[in-house]
Each structure stands twice: as C-alpha cells, then as structure tokens.
Design an enzyme around this catalytic site. Structure first.
Site, mmCIF file in Angstrom:
data_model
loop_
_atom_site.group_PDB
_atom_site.id
_atom_site.type_symbol
_atom_site.label_atom_id
_atom_site.label_comp_id
_atom_site.label_asym_id
_atom_site.label_seq_id
_atom_site.Cartn_x
_atom_site.Cartn_y
_atom_site.Cartn_z
ATOM 1 N N GLU A 76 32.363 17.087 32.723
ATOM 2 C CA GLU A 76 33.136 17.432 31.934
ATOM 3 C C GLU A 76 33.662 16.233 31.245
ATOM 4 O OE1 GLU A 76 36.213 20.468 33.064
ATOM 5 O OE2 GLU A 76 36.906 20.383 31.041
ATOM 6 N N ARG A 119 30.871 18.818 48.895
ATOM 7 C CA ARG A 119 31.390 17.647 48.209
ATOM 8 C C ARG A 119 31.778 16.401 49.110
ATOM 9 N NH1 ARG A 119 35.447 17.052 44.797
ATOM 10 N NH2 ARG A 119 34.726 18.957 43.570
ATOM 11 N N LYS A 164 40.967 14.212 39.758
ATOM 12 C CA LYS A 164 41.124 13.416 38.222
ATOM 13 C C LYS A 164 42.853 13.480 37.966
ATOM 14 C CE LYS A 164 36.995 14.803 36.218
ATOM 15 N NZ LYS A 164 36.271 15.938 35.485
HETATM 16 P P1 ATP Z 1 37.124 18.713 37.111
HETATM 17 O O1 ATP Z 1 38.293 19.037 38.064
HETATM 18 O O2 ATP Z 1 37.637 18.144 35.846
HETATM 19 O O3 ATP Z 1 36.162 20.134 37.065
HETATM 20 P P2 ATP Z 1 35.119 17.536 38.541
HETATM 21 O O4 ATP Z 1 35.393 16.414 39.495
HETATM 22 O O5 ATP Z 1 34.581 18.763 39.267
HETATM 23 O O6 ATP Z 1 36.535 17.701 38.062
HETATM 24 P P3 ATP Z 1 33.313 17.587 36.718
HETATM 25 O O7 ATP Z 1 32.884 16.501 35.541
HETATM 26 O O8 ATP Z 1 33.299 18.919 36.431
HETATM 27 O O9 ATP Z 1 34.391 17.238 37.517
HETATM 28 O O10 ATP Z 1 31.977 17.202 37.868
HETATM 29 C C1 ATP Z 1 30.551 16.701 37.266
HETATM 30 C C2 ATP Z 1 29.771 17.102 38.562
HETATM 31 O O11 ATP Z 1 30.127 16.369 39.741
HETATM 32 C C3 ATP Z 1 29.922 18.638 39.117
HETATM 33 O O12 ATP Z 1 28.620 19.074 39.251
HETATM 34 C C4 ATP Z 1 30.507 18.350 40.337
HETATM 35 O O13 ATP Z 1 30.230 19.213 41.228
HETATM 36 C C5 ATP Z 1 30.084 17.028 40.796
HETATM 37 N N1 ATP Z 1 31.202 16.448 41.517
HETATM 38 C C6 ATP Z 1 32.405 16.193 41.345
HETATM 39 N N2 ATP Z 1 33.211 15.703 42.564
HETATM 40 C C7 ATP Z 1 32.315 15.552 43.272
HETATM 41 C C8 ATP Z 1 32.371 15.369 44.923
HETATM 42 N N3 ATP Z 1 33.498 14.648 45.274
HETATM 43 N N4 ATP Z 1 31.191 15.152 45.364
HETATM 44 C C9 ATP Z 1 30.155 15.377 45.034
HETATM 45 N N5 ATP Z 1 29.932 16.164 43.682
HETATM 46 C C10 ATP Z 1 30.968 16.014 43.015
#
Ligand code: ATP
Ligand code: MG
Length: 727
Positions: free
Chosen positions: A149, A474, A484
């Site tokens: 996002e 994750r 974030k």
């Molecule tokens: P938000 O709270 O804004 O959703 P987010 O960290 O999930 O934050 P996104 O932009 O939705 O951010 O994440 C993009 C991709 O990165 C998603 O597929 C998410 O699953 C992956 N991702 C985010 N954080 C992690 C993490 N700590 N480990 C592995 N993958 C991650």
C-alpha cells in the site's frame, strides 16, 4: 583498528602479515573495530577466546558512515563511495547458492505437476478471462505479486516479502507483478509510490518482462470491482446496510458470541442495487451506509460475518482523482486484483489466514463474470455428467454433498442443502433426486460456483482457475520496530534524521547504513519461510552483510579516535612508502600505499598508560622494564617510551621504532610481537567525520507491550567522530 568484516582467516592459509586484514571495506560503511573482532590478533595465543569474550557482552558490529571533510583523494580507493552517494550497484542476479526449499516452494512444485493453473492464457494485460481466452498461452509458469500500500516507506519486512515473491517467480520461470494496493485514498501518496519502486529496483528486481511492464494499480480495477459488487447484489450476496457504525460493531458479536443480522439484510435486491448506485453517484453522506457481503452472521470466523465491501469516501485519490465516491475494502479488492492479473500464488503474511475464506468466497461468487469461459466449460461438464447415465449422476451428486459447506443462502442452494441432508440419511435417495439436482445446477449455475470449484476439481484441478492465497510467517527482527505507525512517529518526532537515517529499518536507511542488495537477499533467504512465528536475531542481518562483503570489499584504513604517536628515533622530515594489499586474501585486487613518517595517528583505544597483564597493544613498560613490542601494521615494530601532553593538553605518545623489523624485510620476524595496530601519517591523512551507529533500541523487543517506545531508545545510537582516513 581492525575493522574487519567477516570471520578471521585461518592461520594456515595466509602469510602472517595478512592475518590482519585491516581497514574499511569499501562499498560498506566501516564497522566499529572492537565490536567486530576485538583487538587481539587473530591466530595469536589467547586472541580468539578474548575476542569471543569481548563480543559476547557487547552489541555486535556497529556499521557507520564516513563523510570526508576534504574532498581530495577520496576517489582513489572509492572510499565508501557507495554509502556516500547512495549508488551501490544492484545485482541482477540473486544469491549465488540455490534457494533452500520451503513449504511454498513445495506447493508450487506440486501445482506445476498437477497443472493447477493450466491451461492459462495471457493477453498481455490484466482483465476478466474473456480477454485472455483467445490469447497465447501464458509464458509465465507462475505469477506472484508484491502488493504494497503506498502509505509509507518499505522496511526490512517488506524486503523479505519482495525477495520471496520476486525470487519465487525467478526460480520457477514465472513473473512477479509490482502492484500498488491503492484502495484507500486517504493515506496514499505519489511520494511513497516512487520510493517503493526505487527500493524494489535497488533490491535487484524489476517488473519488465519481454517489453511488457507488469506494474499495476488496484485502482486500475475500480470499474470491474464495482461491476462484481453489483453482481453480488443481483445474486443476493450483498446488501446495502444503513445501520450506524456503532450498531454494526455492536451486532458483529465476539469471538465467543455469534453476531446478529442487520435489519437491512433482507431488503429487496432492487433496493440495494438502487442505493449502491446512488452511493457511487455521491448521493449519500460518508458513513451513512455501506455495502456488505451477505454471508453468515453466525460464522465462528468474524471475517465471514457479513464483512463490509464498499464504503463511501469523498476523497481525492492519487490515481483516479475524484472520480469515485465509494472505495472497495482491502479484503474484497485484493482477491479481485489477484484474479484479474492471473496471479497463481498469492503469498501474504499469517495474519491474513482468517481472511482466506473470504478471499475464496469473493472469487468463487463472481466466477460467472470473472471466468466466463471456465464457467461455460463447467456447464458443459455438468451436461456431460448428466448425459453419462444414472450412476455417473449419482456419484457426482454424492461428491457434491462433501462440499455442502460451500452452499450459500439462495433458494436454490437451500434446496440443494435439503437434498444433501436427506442423502445423508439415505444415500439411495441421491439417485432419485439426481435429475432435480442437475436441473438446479444447470439452471442456476451462478449460485453454485463455490460448490463446483470444489466438486469439479477431480475432473480438472482448479476448474475456475482461481488464485490461491498462501500465508507465511512475517519477519520479526529483534531490536527493530516495523509498525508503520511507530516508524512515522520516530521520523515525525525527529528521534531519527528522516526515513533514510542509517538506524532506520527502512530499505533506504539500510542502504545508507551500507547494506547491499545481495546482503538483503541473502538475509531474506536465510530467514526461511514457515508457518510458525519466529524472532530473528538482529545479528543474522549483520552476518549477511559480512558474508557478502568479506570476500569482495577492498580495505582501507581509518583512525576513528586519533592519538598522536611520535617515533623519536625516526628522522624528522623523512618519509617512506608502505605498501598494503587492497584485500588480505585477494592479492589480485592489488595494493595501495601509505606514507610512513615520524608523526603518526593511532587509535586512542590502542594505547594504555597503565596496562593490565593481558593488554597486548601499546603500553608503557612497567617497573622500569622495557615496554612490550607492538607492530605498526605492515610497517615496523615499536616500543612505547613515554607520554606527554602538548600545549593544547592533548596526549602524545612517544616511542622508538626498530629499523630492522620492517615488514617484508629479512628481519621482519626478529622481534616477536603479540599484536599489530593500525596507523596513519599525521601529514597527508584526510580528516573525515565518521558516524558510528549502534542499535536504535536497547531492548530486543521494543514493540512488545504498550509501554513507551521512546523510553527504550538507545541514547548512544549515533556517535559522530572526528577521524582520519588514509590518503
Ligand atoms: P499496513 O499496516 O499499512 O498494511 P504493511 O506492513 O502490511 O502495513 P503493506 O504495504 O500492506 O504494508 O505490505 C506489503 C506486503 O509486504 C504485504 O504483502 C505484506 O504481507 C508484506 N509484509 C509487510 N510486513 C512484513 C513483514 N514483517 N514480513 C514479511 N512480509 C511483510
Ligand atoms: Mg498490509
């Protein structure tokens, strides 16, 4: 200083002088010496154990950055140029070792064998299957996606997801789409879009394939998402709810209590359709109504209790401007984005596991529009079975009964459900009811697509060619926050110097810290993929960088905390040239020279006036005994003689050098030393500001609990030193 990154070479492999790889690896920031290998000489008695002891109680390496105060000469060895101009090269290839297998790789391999996503065509752009049906076969064996996002900068957790998704596509002959999940107009921004694209490219991946760009935006599909929502309303699977937000929350139930139906749940289809169209036209206020999926308020999975799928938002969207007054919810939009892009494996983190039933529900319910050719093929398959005779019909009818949980609440599905119940009591009834059952399936196929996706799977794997969501753990890293919200707090309240502060876990921050794309890929690979929650120790990240740079980074010397050393018996005005290897283990990388003279800088930590017995670096002799000999690396053996303070109050160490001990000369081993220290000439060395970074937090789990994050900030995470670097 031995700012050596990597494990010490074994003594047998390298000449004695080479046991002291020294200096700063270029392309990375200098590591703080005493935190990397300690001061003892590798291979020297007692050295290893002390090294281990020293490090056990300290944080492991603190990578820093160097800013040259004088610009001259700095290009000769490319002094940490990468960290300075932020242009370290990205490797186009991944880690050299083959990737270790994991459960997702196994699933993909299995799907390729089963043909789960075959046949599959690709029209060169996303869309409902009508556009693909007559296109050539998809050249990509699998399709994955990275769907951020655009509401912030990417961090190390995203790097893991990028390496996983792009890495799987690379390794299985597939493609990975770069897709912005921009369904929430309020938080998104072009600045973040650009930052994300830059970070993914820098990590070594791209989305151009044979002249085709696989860069997409969820907002490209708003029209289709809207059309599918109308379809859900038309088939009785979505309704406009005018309850207040509070009432909706209150009727949702809890983990232990079921929810309650909305009073608007059974309003006429036409009414929902009209209101939904009015919502789109901007005729209703924000928050006055939403579109909800009609699933099951009694479901044990709260995500299935009539989740919201559209809400009203009068906001400017970074791509679509003010064209839309309603925006789809993430959980509804995401599966549609995947399906329109022909994604095969939709990989996400474990917290989405409970969303998977809704992911499937959405796609299975919109099959008639999304996958019309496959939908028609399913109808033909049903006719074939019907025409194949009583036994085939009965068998298929009983097979369908196994997937009774896929039935929804339409009249026709209820009828089928009643049949299933009676067949369970008496299987013979299946033969009697078969004709009526097939009539239902064939006349109202659009109500039975979820059931058929499972029931027809035996004839053709994944009959509607739907993407499948797979969840993995994750990345959790000690000493790091990844939320974030908390990262934004650190930046906005100026606890760090911006998103690219080298202490930040953002990709731009890691890059400034000296991390290379290869090291991050290596780290992502090593942290593995599984279903269990794990904490990865921060040192694993640091080790990945050492493993990448150890063999290829040319060395250079810096004196971080300069202390003046005067060799009283070295003629004033005389200089000689000392030759040092660019890399102690790689003579092919060449050599460099440093002038040697009477006045030198040494590291303040490398001298003690009153030294304990196990201190082998420079010290004054005790009780009238001569001081222990110490080698100035690649130059002479010296003995400290006295200490004085100069006019400005600075300590100056005096020593005598032993002329016959010059490295490389026949007498080099004539005096035994226990250690070697590094040095730079006072004349000609370049003043530099060196920033030495440590971890941002003092606690391995700064995110745990609701305590104040700021209290856990490490007050010494950034140290600015006035240093010298070699000319
Ligand atoms: P938000 O709270 O804004 O959703 P987010 O960290 O999930 O934050 P996104 O932009 O939705 O951010 O994440 C993009 C991709 O990165 C998603 O597929 C998410 O699953 C992956 N991702 C985010 N954080 C992690 C993490 N700590 N480990 C592995 N993958 C991650
Ligand atoms: Mg997210």
């Amino acid at each position: 200083m031995r700012a050596k990154v990597g494990t010490p070479p074994s003594r047998a492999e390298v000449p004695p002088e080479s046991l002291h790889p020294h200096g700063v690896p270029l392309g990375a920031s200098p590591a703080h010496p005493s935190h990397v290998t300690g001061k003892a000489q590798a291979g020297e008695p007692g050295a290893t154990s002390r090294r281990v002891r020293q490090n056990r109680h300290k944080h492991l390496p603190r990578f820093g950055e160097v800013r040259l105060l004088a610009s001259r000469h700095c290009s000769r060895h490319g002094y940490n140029r990468a960290a300075m101009d932020n242009k370290s090269r990205s490797p186009k290839t991944g880690p050299t070792k083959p990737a270790a297998t994991n459960f997702i790789r196994n699933i993909i391999a299995d799907d390729l064998v089963r043909g789960t996503y075959e046949p599959r065509n690709w029209a060169g752009k996303p869309g409902v299957y009508d556009i693909h049906v007559n296109a050539p076969a998809d050249p990509a064996k699998i399709r994955t996606r990275f769907p951020p996002e655009p509401n912030g900068y990417l961090h190390i957790g995203h790097a893991k997801s990028i390496c996983l998704n792009f890495g799987l596509a690379r390794d299985f002959g597939g493609r990975c789409h770069m897709r912005f999940d921009d369904t929430n107009p309020v938080k998104e921004d072009q600045e973040f879009v650009d930052g994300i694209l830059g970070a993914v490219r820098w990590l070594g991946f791209d989305w151009e394939h044979g002249g085709e760009s696989n860069l997409y935006h969820a907002s490209d599909y708003f029209e289709q998402m809207y059309r599918f929502a109308e379809h859900l309303i038309e088939t009785g699977y979505a309704y406009v709810d005018e309850q207040s937000a509070d009432a909706m929350r209150e009727t949702r139930g809890t983990l232990t209590e079921p929810g309650r139906n909305s009073p608007f749940r059974d309003r006429p289809i036409e009414e929902s359709l009209r209101l939904f169209r009015e919502m789109r036209a901007g005729r209703h206020a924000e928050g006055s109504m939403i579109l909800r999926a009609k699933i099951d308020m009694g479901s044990p999975n709260i995500n299935m209790r009539d989740p919201a799928i559209y809400r009203i938002r009068f906001a400017e969207h970074h791509m679509t401007g003010d064209a839309w007054k309603i925006y789809p919810m993430y959980a509804y939009a995401h599966p549609i984005e995947d399906a329109l892009e022909n994604i095969t494996h939709s990989i996400c983190t474990l917290e989405f596991e409970d969303q998977r039933p809704f992911y499937d529900w959405v796609l299975e319910r919109i099959v008639p529009l999304l996958r019309r050719p496959q939908f028609e093929a399913a109808q033909r398959a049903l006719e074939e079975i019907r025409n194949a005779g009583t036994e085939a019909k009965r068998e298929f009818a009983l097979r369908c009964r196994n997937f009774g949980d896929k039935l929804g609440a339409s009249r026709y599905e209820r009828r089928a459900e009643a049949m299933f119940a009676s067949w369970s009591r008496n299987p013979d009834l299946a033969a009697q009811d078969a004709d009526e059952f097939f009539k239902l399936l064939l006349e109202y196929t659009e109500c039975f697509t979820p059931l058929l996706q499972s029931a027809l799977d035996e004839r053709k794997a994944n009959p509607f060619l739907l993407p499948h969501q797979h969840e993995f753990n994750r990345l959790n890293l000690t000493y790091v926050v990844m939320s974030k919200r908390k990262l934004i707090q650190l930046v906005e309240e100026k606890h760090v110097d911006g998103w690219d502060d080298p202490r930040m876990p953002t990709i731009v921050g890691l890059r400034r810290r000296g991390y290379t794309p290869t090291s991050l890929q290596l780290f992502a690979e090593r942290t593995g993929v599984s279903k269990s929650t794990q904490w990865i120790d921060y040192s694993l990240l640091e080790q990945a960088l050492r493993d990448d740079l150890e063999a290829r980074a040319p060395r250079a010397t810096a004196v971080l905390k300069p202390l003046k050393l005067v060799l009283d018996n070295y003629p004033a005005g005389q200089t000689e040239t000392v030759t040092l290897p660019m890399h102690p283990q790689h003579p092919e990388m060449g050599t460099r020279t440093i002038p040697f003279a009477r006045e030198l800088w040494i590291e303040a930590d490398d001298f003690m006036e009153q030294a304990p017995a196990d201190y082998f670096r420079l010290a004054l002799g005790k009780d009238g005994a001569p001081a222990q000999p110490v080698r100035l690396r690649y130059a002479y053996v010296i003995r400290a003689t006295s200490v004085e303070k100069d006019a400005a109050g600075n300590v100056v160490v005096h020593a005598e050098y032993l002329p016959e001990t010059k490295s490389g000369s026949p007498g080099q081993n004539s005096v035994k030393t226990k250690t070697a220290i590094h040095w730079l000439p006072v004349q000609g060395s370049i003043p530099a500001e060196v920033r030495v970074f440590d971890r941002l937090f003092t606690d391995p789990h700064p995110d745990a609990g609701e305590g104040d994050l700021l209290r856990l900030l490490n007050p010494n995470s950034k140290q600015v030193l006035k240093a010298f670097v070699e000319p």
